[in-house]
Write a protein that holds these residues in place. Structure first.
Motif, short mmCIF file in Angstrom:
data_model
loop_
_atom_site.label_atom_id
_atom_site.label_comp_id
_atom_site.label_asym_id
_atom_site.label_seq_id
_atom_site.Cartn_x
_atom_site.Cartn_y
_atom_site.Cartn_z
N GLU A 1 -12.81 -3.51 29.35
CA GLU A 1 -11.62 -3.36 28.35
C GLU A 1 -11.64 -2.31 27.28
OE1 GLU A 1 -14.08 -7.05 26.45
OE2 GLU A 1 -13.57 -6.02 28.58
N SER A 2 -13.03 -1.81 27.19
CA SER A 2 -13.25 -0.59 26.00
C SER A 2 -12.10 0.54 26.48
CB SER A 2 -14.88 -0.23 26.15
OG SER A 2 -15.47 -1.23 25.84
N GLY A 3 -11.74 0.77 27.56
CA GLY A 3 -11.13 2.00 27.88
C GLY A 3 -9.67 1.77 27.30
N LEU A 4 -9.27 0.70 26.63
CA LEU A 4 -8.02 0.78 26.07
C LEU A 4 -7.90 1.51 24.74
CD1 LEU A 4 -6.99 -3.30 25.80
CD2 LEU A 4 -5.60 -1.28 26.60
N ALA A 5 -9.17 1.71 24.05
CA ALA A 5 -9.52 2.66 22.91
C ALA A 5 -8.86 3.95 23.09
CB ALA A 5 -10.86 2.66 22.39
N PRO A 6 -9.47 4.86 24.29
CA PRO A 6 -8.82 6.07 24.54
C PRO A 6 -7.47 6.02 25.18
CG PRO A 6 -10.80 5.71 25.97
CD PRO A 6 -10.54 4.50 24.93
N VAL A 7 -7.26 4.96 26.13
CA VAL A 7 -5.77 5.12 26.68
C VAL A 7 -4.66 4.71 25.74
CG1 VAL A 7 -4.37 3.63 28.26
CG2 VAL A 7 -6.77 4.46 28.92
N SER A 8 -5.14 4.46 24.60
CA SER A 8 -3.85 4.20 23.48
C SER A 8 -3.26 5.30 23.41
CB SER A 8 -4.67 3.53 22.30
OG SER A 8 -5.33 4.41 21.58
N PHE A 9 -3.70 6.83 23.22
CA PHE A 9 -3.24 7.83 23.17
C PHE A 9 -1.96 7.91 24.10
CE2 PHE A 9 -2.57 12.40 23.83
CZ PHE A 9 -2.71 12.77 22.59
N LEU A 10 -1.95 7.48 25.15
CA LEU A 10 -0.67 7.33 26.22
C LEU A 10 0.41 6.72 25.60
CD1 LEU A 10 0.14 8.41 29.28
CD2 LEU A 10 -0.37 5.81 29.49
N TYR A 11 -0.16 5.41 24.98
CA TYR A 11 1.20 4.71 24.70
C TYR A 11 1.68 5.11 22.90
CZ TYR A 11 -0.26 2.20 28.69
OH TYR A 11 -0.62 1.89 29.92
N ALA A 12 0.60 5.57 22.42
CA ALA A 12 0.94 5.76 20.71
C ALA A 12 1.49 6.70 20.68
CB ALA A 12 -0.39 5.32 20.09
N PHE A 13 1.01 8.04 21.17
CA PHE A 13 1.43 9.28 20.99
C PHE A 13 2.43 9.82 21.91
CE2 PHE A 13 -2.84 8.48 18.83
CZ PHE A 13 -2.38 8.42 17.60
N LEU A 14 2.05 9.77 23.15
CA LEU A 14 3.05 10.16 24.18
C LEU A 14 4.15 9.42 24.43
CD1 LEU A 14 0.36 11.26 26.77
CD2 LEU A 14 1.63 12.81 24.80
N ALA B 1 0.74 3.17 15.33
CA ALA B 1 1.95 4.11 15.75
C ALA B 1 3.18 3.46 15.79
CB ALA B 1 1.40 4.63 17.10
N LYS B 2 3.35 2.33 15.88
CA LYS B 2 4.54 1.51 16.16
C LYS B 2 5.13 1.49 14.99
CE LYS B 2 6.41 -2.46 18.52
NZ LYS B 2 6.58 -2.09 19.80
N TYR B 3 4.44 1.05 13.86
CA TYR B 3 5.18 0.74 12.39
C TYR B 3 4.59 1.61 11.42
CZ TYR B 3 5.73 -3.92 14.37
OH TYR B 3 6.14 -5.11 15.25
N LEU B 4 3.60 2.32 11.53
CA LEU B 4 3.05 2.96 10.39
C LEU B 4 3.23 4.57 10.45
CD1 LEU B 4 0.22 1.15 9.08
CD2 LEU B 4 2.29 0.76 8.39
N GLY B 5 3.71 5.05 11.83
CA GLY B 5 3.89 6.31 12.40
C GLY B 5 2.56 7.06 12.81
N PHE C 1 -2.87 8.50 14.07
CA PHE C 1 -3.62 9.70 14.55
C PHE C 1 -4.95 9.84 13.61
CE2 PHE C 1 -4.39 14.22 15.58
CZ PHE C 1 -4.70 13.96 17.18
N LYS C 2 -4.83 9.68 12.27
CA LYS C 2 -5.82 9.58 11.31
C LYS C 2 -6.88 8.79 12.01
CE LYS C 2 -7.37 9.31 6.70
NZ LYS C 2 -8.47 8.39 6.83
N ARG C 3 -6.51 7.36 12.36
CA ARG C 3 -7.37 6.44 12.82
C ARG C 3 -7.99 6.67 14.17
NH1 ARG C 3 -11.59 3.77 12.26
NH2 ARG C 3 -11.63 1.94 13.57
N ASN D 1 5.90 10.71 20.24
CA ASN D 1 5.36 10.49 18.71
C ASN D 1 4.27 11.09 18.24
OD1 ASN D 1 5.63 8.76 16.65
ND2 ASN D 1 4.21 7.35 17.24
N LEU D 2 4.58 12.52 18.39
CA LEU D 2 3.40 13.24 17.99
C LEU D 2 3.00 13.44 16.58
CD1 LEU D 2 3.97 14.16 21.00
CD2 LEU D 2 3.72 16.42 20.22
N PRO D 3 1.74 13.45 16.39
CA PRO D 3 1.32 13.44 14.75
C PRO D 3 1.66 15.04 14.41
CG PRO D 3 -0.72 13.59 16.37
CD PRO D 3 0.65 13.29 17.15
N THR D 4 1.50 15.28 13.16
CA THR D 4 1.84 16.57 12.61
C THR D 4 0.94 17.58 13.14
OG1 THR D 4 2.90 15.57 10.63
CG2 THR D 4 2.27 17.76 10.60
N GLU D 5 -0.27 17.21 13.31
CA GLU D 5 -1.26 18.19 13.69
C GLU D 5 -0.91 18.96 15.11
OE1 GLU D 5 -5.51 16.97 13.10
OE2 GLU D 5 -4.95 15.48 11.60
#
Length: 822
Positions: free
Chosen positions: A735-748, A686-690, A695-697, A762-766
């Motif tokens: 630490e597995s919670g970082l996977a879903p919580v990344s939504f807060l930082y990557a997209f919101l 999200a930081k570098y590639l958009g 969001f696809k990943r 940083n919302l995806p097109t979808e």
């Protein structure tokens, strides 16, 4: 309410005496059950009270640690109450036996393995053995217990099917008088055996094919119980079930055991005929999905409870159980799930609901089906672990997962932990509680300190302040925070821009030990992993000093941070391979085994530029691994392989210590996968590639979670993945919670800073819009809604009503500096 005794025809006369040594039944429209032998059995419910009962929701409820199958328990019926007389209670087990071993001994077809042992107290009522199956999920065997010896009287036997690898198999029976006993394993199917002590401690005598051996002993645990009589009163009042126990001595310690239908093996979690409950939620906010209990004997941790735990049913009804505080644990058998309550049984039947506690955070978007999966994934991974229970290697990750949301006692725990965690006089932050070093290898022989503890401590302190603005905390802890930083600047020579680990035991060679979370790999010398966190902590330190009004110190740390970034890229960037290396050892040798987590974590913290990140993802997505395939992502789907090049030759203590070196693709530190790394993967993308790339990943990860195993449980996962250290997806990986919580930082794009709440959508097109409810910031529960061009923040707290709308240009963000003022 209808309460029935079983009627008898004697001499042609139908009678129903007040006291019978037979079965009773309760049926009041809400609750239906029957019982005998001191146990409540086959409880079914209808929350509407119309008697349209669903499948059995509780198979059994009994007082103590186990129920005795006896028909000699009389009962009385009076005033809508059933009173059971002289119930034998089994409580407070004490273990005897041999709980250590050095050799897995395989049971061959036609062979028997045995153990003779003596018990010097009355009350033994169970015995269990530690069974290896060599990673097979389909092995079976039979256990038999005899009194006296191999030729004695048979007391009990049981066939164990689909035995999990390295599990305890338990045989139960009525309480025995003290004496000598012989336990035997026979009739194997598939690879199965009995862990034994061949060279170590000996208890009793080991047998093979009915013959005593002159050496060794089998690992076993026999449980001796306090057995005492009690009176039990049971009543159903509307949708509530109550039971009270009156023991022979009021000082007796006991509790209720609840047994629910549960199929341990396979992946089914929603069929009410097989699995009574889909998940449990405690009043302290802990969330346990039953999928996490599949193919396991239980969990590595307990459920923290104050007064109740809520069980969401699969059959149209939920149940709330009263609990007398403390920690509740689960025990899983082939066909049942057992947990324990307090001295009194109090259960409420409720209509089924998918709601969660009011304080739970929740993500929302323009796609409701996506929301449902994301929040389920979030609760199962972020809220399953109890509050606390981790050490400094996890502090930064726990801060990212938890400091922005509310759970009862969570922030209070973390405040105290950060104020009191042990720090040496020289500023070193202890690795494991009050122990300076990691639990292995031998602390008396090796320096087992980890060197991510200091930067993680600083990052956690900064994030705690940023989310709470607790200035008293910062002022009380600043000397410790500065001491932790000075350790890195002085002892590890970080004032030069890069920290260097000690030569002794941390030199980065195969003769050395681990230096960070990746505890089988000898990261050391000049390590890219430790230095990524050092870089992040410099930024945190600058913000802390700025918050305290120390502008000059803040500038010094920011200047050093830039120096660190420059040096990091000079030292660790492998331009030929297009990635960061692992470390440079004390002899100057470079160790690069394609560590994906080193690269994604460095990228998340901002160390590379965009062109470097594009090369990193070209390597991860398009180049072959040691498997000979382009499968960094496709092998496990939920996370990239942790490394792409076989590192079995680069293992701590030459690969010959407690955990020997492992083949590629068989271990989560050599070609396996760990879920938490996907959180950094998504944030880096999200930081570098958009946003669209990230969001696809993210959706790929979520699709793997939505498979029938819900990406959790024991061996094997849906596609054969081995959670016994090939992959790490839930326990024991908080630490597995970082996977879903990344939504807060990557997209919101939500970040708490020392200056305020920074939000950069940083919302995806979808997605047309996205947001989060119950984000806790400086004591306020916020609801944040974002589009590409707007941010709305609401708070319904009567004392701090907030409704702020900010319009922005696409790609821009806004710093909300005074939210607490409304």
């Amino acid at each position: 309410m209808k309460i029935f005794a079983v009627f008898f025809i004697a001499l042609g006369i139908l009678t129903a005496p007040a006291v019978r040594a037979d079965e009773y039944t309760i049926d009041n429209g809400y609750i239906s059950l029957h019982g005998s032998g001191g146990a409540i059995r086959d409880l079914r419910v209808d929350p509407s009270g119309k008697g349209a009962y669903g499948p059995i929701i509780l198979r059994e409820a009994y007082v103590g640690d186990r129920a005795e199958d006896s028909s000699n328990v009389p009962f009385e019926i009076a005033d809508n109450t059933v009173t059971l007389k002289n119930v034998r209670i089994y409580c407070n087990p004490r273990e005897v036996g041999l709980n250590e071993w050095d050799t897995p001994v395989r049971l061959e077809k036609g062979q028997t393995l045995g153990q003779l042992f003596a018990v010097d107290k009355n009350g033994m009522a169970s015995v269990e053995v530690m069974v290896p199956t060599w990673q097979s999920a389909f092995s079976a065997m039979t256990l038999k217990l005899y009194s006296g010896g191999p030729a004695g009287k048979l007391i009990a036997e049981k066939r164990f099917e689909n035995v999990p690898d390295n599990s305890w198999c338990v045989l139960t029976f009525p309480a025995q008088l003290k004496g000598t006993f012989y336990l035997e394993m026979s009739d194997p199917r598939g690879p199965v055996g009995w862990y034994s002590s061949i060279k170590g401690k000996v208890v009793g005598r080991m047998y093979e094919n009915g013959n005593p051996m002159e050496f060794g002993a089998r690992a076993f645990k026999a449980k001796i119980y306090d057995v005492f009589p009690a009176q039990v009163k049971i009543s159903a009042v509307g949708s509530k079930l109550f039971a009270e126990v009156v023991p022979d001595d009021e000082k007796r310690r006991f509790n209720w055991s609840i047994v629910t239908p549960f199929v341990r093996d396979g992946y089914e979690t929603h069929d009410p005929a097989q699995i009574a409950f889909s998940h449990f939620i405690s009043d302290r906010g802990q969330y346990i999905a039953t999928a996490q209990l599949k193919r396991r004997g239980g969990l590595d941790f307990g459920v923290q409870v104050n007064k109740w735990i809520y069980a969401a049913g699969n059959g149209g009804a939920d149940m709330q159980f009263s609990v007398e505080g403390g920690s509740l644990s689960f025990a899983v058998d082939t066909d049942s799930l057992t947990f324990k309550l307090g001295k009194a049984l109090a259960v409420s039947v409720k209509p089924h609901s998918d709601t969660v506690p009011d304080f739970y955070p929740a993500f929302f978007t323009s796609d409701p089906s996506f929301d449902k999966s994301l929040n389920s994934f979030f609760y199962e991974r972020a809220f399953s672990w109890p509050v606390g229970g981790v050490n400094p290697d996890w502090f930064e990750w726990m801060a990212l997962i938890h400091f922005w949301n509310y759970r009862p006692t969570s922030l209070e725990y973390w405040r105290q932990a950060l104020l009191t965690h042990k720090i040496d006089e020289d500023g070193y932050v202890y690795t494991w509680g009050d122990n300076k070093g990691w639990p292995f290898p031998d602390n008396t022989k090796y320096d087992t300190r980890h060197f991510t503890t200091n930067p993680n401590f600083i990052l956690a302190c900064y994030r705690y302040y940023a989310w709470t603005k607790d200035r008293e905390f910062l002022q009380s802890n600043i000397d410790r925070i500065r001491s932790a930083m000075n350790f890195m600047l002085i002892q590890l020579k970080g004032s030069d821009g890069i920290i260097t680990l000690p030569d002794k035991d941390h030199g980065g060679t195969t003769s050395d030990v681990a230096s960070n979370y990746w505890d089988d790999l000898p990261f050391g010398g000049i390590s890219a992993y430790e230095n990524a966190y050092f870089y992040a902590s410099l930024g945190a330190m600058a913000s802390v000093e700025s918050a305290l009004g120390n502008a000059d110190k803040a500038k010094d740390y920011n200047d050093l941070r830039e120096k660190c970034r420059k040096r990091y890229n000079e030292l660790f960037w492998n331009d030929k391979a297009g990635r960061y290396i692992g470390c440079i050892d004390k002899n100057g040798t470079v160790h690069d085994y394609g560590f994906t987590y080193v690269n994604t974590e460095a990228a998340t913290y901002g160390l590379p530029d965009k062109s470097q990140v594009e090369r990193i993802y070209h390597w991860m997505e398009q180049e072959k691994t040691s498997s000979g395939k382009t499968d960094t992502y496709s092998r496990y789907r939920f996370a990239p392989r942790v490394n792409t090049i076989d590192c079995k030759g680069w293992w701590y203590l030459n690969g010959k210590a407690e955990i020997p070196s492992q083949q590629f693709d068989t271990h989560l530190e050599n070609g396996g996968a760990v879920l938490y790394t996907s959180g950094y993967d998504v944030m880096a993308r999200a930081k570098y590639l958009g946003a669209d790339n990230a969001f696809k990943r993210f959706k790929d990860i979520l699709a793997r979670y939505n498979e029938p195993d819900n990406l959790c449980g024991g061996v094997p996962l849906r596609y054969g993945e081995n959670t016994g250290w090939q992959v790490g997806t839930d326990q024991p990986f908080p630490e597995s919670g970082l996977a879903p919580v990344s939504f807060l930082y990557a997209f919101l794009g939500i970040q708490a800073t020392a200056d305020g709440l920074m939000i950069t959508p940083n919302l995806p097109t979808e997605l047309k819009y996205a947001g989060v409810k119950n984000l806790r910031y400086r004591g306020l529960m916020l609801e944040i809604t974002e589009t590409r061009t707007s941010i709305n923040i609401r708070c319904e707290d009567p004392a701090h009503k907030i409704n702020v709308q900010k319009n922005i240009s696409p790609g821009d963000g806004y710093l909300f500096a005074d939210l607490e003022k409304g």
